[in-house]
Write a protein that holds these residues in place. Structure first.
Motif, PDB file in Angstrom:
ATOM      1  N   PRO B   9       2.512  -9.149 -10.032  1.00  0.00           N
ATOM      2  CA  PRO B   9       2.067  -8.398  -8.861  1.00  0.00           C
ATOM      3  C   PRO B   9       3.219  -8.270  -7.869  1.00  0.00           C
ATOM      4  O   PRO B   9       3.958  -9.222  -7.639  1.00  0.00           O
ATOM      5  CB  PRO B   9       0.930  -9.254  -8.288  1.00  0.00           C
ATOM      6  N   TYR B  11       4.366  -6.471  -4.049  1.00  0.00           N
ATOM      7  CA  TYR B  11       4.106  -5.665  -2.857  1.00  0.00           C
ATOM      8  C   TYR B  11       5.359  -5.691  -1.995  1.00  0.00           C
ATOM      9  O   TYR B  11       5.753  -6.747  -1.506  1.00  0.00           O
ATOM     10  CB  TYR B  11       2.907  -6.219  -2.091  1.00  0.00           C
ATOM     11  N   ASP B  42       1.486  -2.853  -5.928  1.00  0.00           N
ATOM     12  CA  ASP B  42       0.275  -2.698  -5.106  1.00  0.00           C
ATOM     13  C   ASP B  42       0.531  -1.744  -3.937  1.00  0.00           C
ATOM     14  O   ASP B  42       0.449  -2.132  -2.777  1.00  0.00           O
ATOM     15  CB  ASP B  42      -0.174  -4.073  -4.590  1.00  0.00           C
ATOM     16  N   ALA B  71      -4.810  -6.472  -7.413  1.00  0.00           N
ATOM     17  CA  ALA B  71      -3.607  -6.180  -8.198  1.00  0.00           C
ATOM     18  C   ALA B  71      -3.573  -7.038  -9.462  1.00  0.00           C
ATOM     19  O   ALA B  71      -3.373  -6.538 -10.570  1.00  0.00           O
ATOM     20  CB  ALA B  71      -2.360  -6.420  -7.349  1.00  0.00           C
TER      21      ALA B  71
END
Lengths: 123, 221
Positions: B9, B11, B42, B71
Motif C-alpha cells: 500500500p 500513499y 491509494d 487499500a
C-alpha cells in the motif's frame, strides 16, 4: 391543547405530506424511505384530531403539558431517523469502497492487457 | 510451488516506493517460492503512480482514496480474483520500513500449515534493529493488552503492517476488512473466526524518506 396549535399541526402535516408525495413522484425520494416520514405525518394528524390521546398519555407519563409531549416525541422521531440514516450511510460507504476496489482492479487489468497486446504487435 | 503476492500500500510515497521495489527485485528466495508484488496506490497526489508506470512496476491505482484499510483489502481482492491465484498474501509497507529478508521467516508457519495468519513482530526474537519510540511502544502494549482481553491470545506487535495471510485468511479478509484502525482490529476479527495467528520475529527499519502521512502514522504506531 389550543385550537390554534391543532390547526398548526394539521397545516404542517398536510404540507409535509405534499412534499413527500411530490418527491416520490419526481423520483427524488425512494418509496421505501417515504414511509417513515408519512408515519410522522400520520402521528401529527392523530394528535391534532384526537388531542384526548395526548392528554391521557401526558397524565400517564407525568409530562406537564401536551405540547411538551409532542416536542419530546418529535425529537425522538428525528433522532431515530438520523440514526437510521447513519446506518444507511455506513452501508453505502461499504458499497462504494467495494466498487472503488473492483473498478480499480479491472482498470489495472485492462490497461495491463492493452500494454501486452501493444508489445505483441510490435514484435 | 508456493505463490506469494506482496501487497504494497502506498500513499504519497514517491521518495520511497522505487527503492522499496528495488529491494524486493534484488532479493533472492529459496526454490519453490514465486514472489510477485503489486503496489496499491491509494489515490496519491504526488508522482507515485507516474514513477511506477515509468519503471513498469505493477501498480493498481485506486480511483478514489480509500485509506489504508481499503487499500490493503484491494490487494487481498487482487490476490483472490486476479489473473493468478496466490497461496499467500503479504502486506508490505511501501515506505521501506519492512525488511524483505524476513519474508521467508514470516511465511514459513503458513507454508508448513501451522497457522493461517502471521504477524511480523519487532518485539520478539531480537531480530529487529528498529523498535519505535517509547510512547508508541506504550500505545502498542496497551492495544496488545486489550486484544489479549478480547481474544485470549497474546500478540505483542499488534500494529505491525508486515503480515502474511493464507488462502483462507485472504478469502475472509477480502470480504471483510476493518477500515479505521485495520491492523489490531483485523487481528480480533481473524481470531474470532477461528483463524490461527502466530507472531514471527522480523526486521524493520526506520522510515527512509519523507514525512509519514497521517494515515500511515496512525497505522504504524
Amino acid at each position: 391543547m389550543s385550537v390554534f396549535l391543532r390547526g398548526e399541526m394539521i397545516v404542517m402535516a398536510l404540507l409535509v405530506m405534499l412534499i413527500i408525495v411530490r418527491s416520490v413522484n419526481k423520483k427524488r425520494l425512494r418509496l421505501q424511505y417515504s414511509f417513515f416520514w408519512l408515519l410522522i405525518v400520520l402521528g401529527l394528524l392523530v394528535v391534532a384530531f384526537f388531542p384526548g390521546v395526548v392528554i391521557w398519555l401526558c397524565g400517564l407519563m407525568q409530562i406537564q403539558t401536551p405540547s411538551n409531549m409532542i416536542y419530546l416525541f418529535g425529537i425522538l422521531a428525528l433522532l431515530l431517523i438520523s440514526f437510521y440514516q447513519t446506518t444507511l450511510l455506513s452501508k453505502q460507504a461499504d458499497r462504494i469502497t467495494r466498487l472503488t476496489q473492483l473498478i480499480s482492479i479491472e482498470k489495472y487489468l485492462t490497461e495491463k492487457k492493452e500494454g501486452e497486446d501493444r508489445e505483441k504487435e510490435r514484435h | 510451488m508456493t505463490r506469494v503476492l506482496l501487497i504494497l500500500p502506498a500513499y504519497n510515497e514517491e521518495e520511497n516506493i522505487l527503492r522499496t521495489v528495488e529491494h524486493i527485485k534484488e532479493a533472492r528466495f529459496s526454490q519453490g517460492l514465486q514472489v510477485d508484488y503489486v503496489v496499491i496506490n491509494d489515490g496519491s497526489r504526488d508522482r507515485t503512480e507516474a514513477l511506477c508506470r515509468e519503471r513498469g512496476v505493477p501498480c493498481i491505482t485506486l480511483v478514489q482514496n480509500l485509506g489504508i484499510g481499503g487499500a490493503v483489502q484491494t490487494g487481498y481482492l487482487y490476490a483472490l480474483m486476479g489473473p493468478q491465484a496466490y497461496d499467500i498474501a503479504v502486506q508490505f509497507d511501501g515506505d521501506g520500513q519492512h525488511d524483505i529478508g524476513s519474508l521467508e521467516n514470516l511465511i514459513k508457519p503458513i507454508r508448513e500449515g501451522q497457522c493461517d495468519f502471521t504477524v511480523g513482530s519487532r518485539f520478539i526474537g531480537g531480530a529487529s534493529g528498529f523498535r519505535s519510540t517509547a510512547l508508541r511502544r506504550a500505545g502498542i502494549s496497551y492495544l496488545s493488552f486489550l486484544i489479549r482481553l478480547v481474544t485470549g491470545q497474546r500478540i505483542r506487535d499488534v500494529t505491525s503492517g508486515y503480515r502474511a495471510a493464507s488462502r483462507g485468511a485472504i478469502e475472509y479478509l477480502s470480504r471483510e476488512y476493518p477500515v479505521d484502525y485495520p491492523e489490531p482490529e483485523s487481528l480480533v476479527c481473524l481470531c474470532r473466526q477461528g483463524f490461527r495467528i502466530e507472531e514471527v520475529p522480523v526486521n524493520m527499519f526506520e522510515r527512509e524518506g519523507g514525512p509519514p502521512s497521517g494515515l500511515f502514522a496512525l497505522c504504524t504506531i
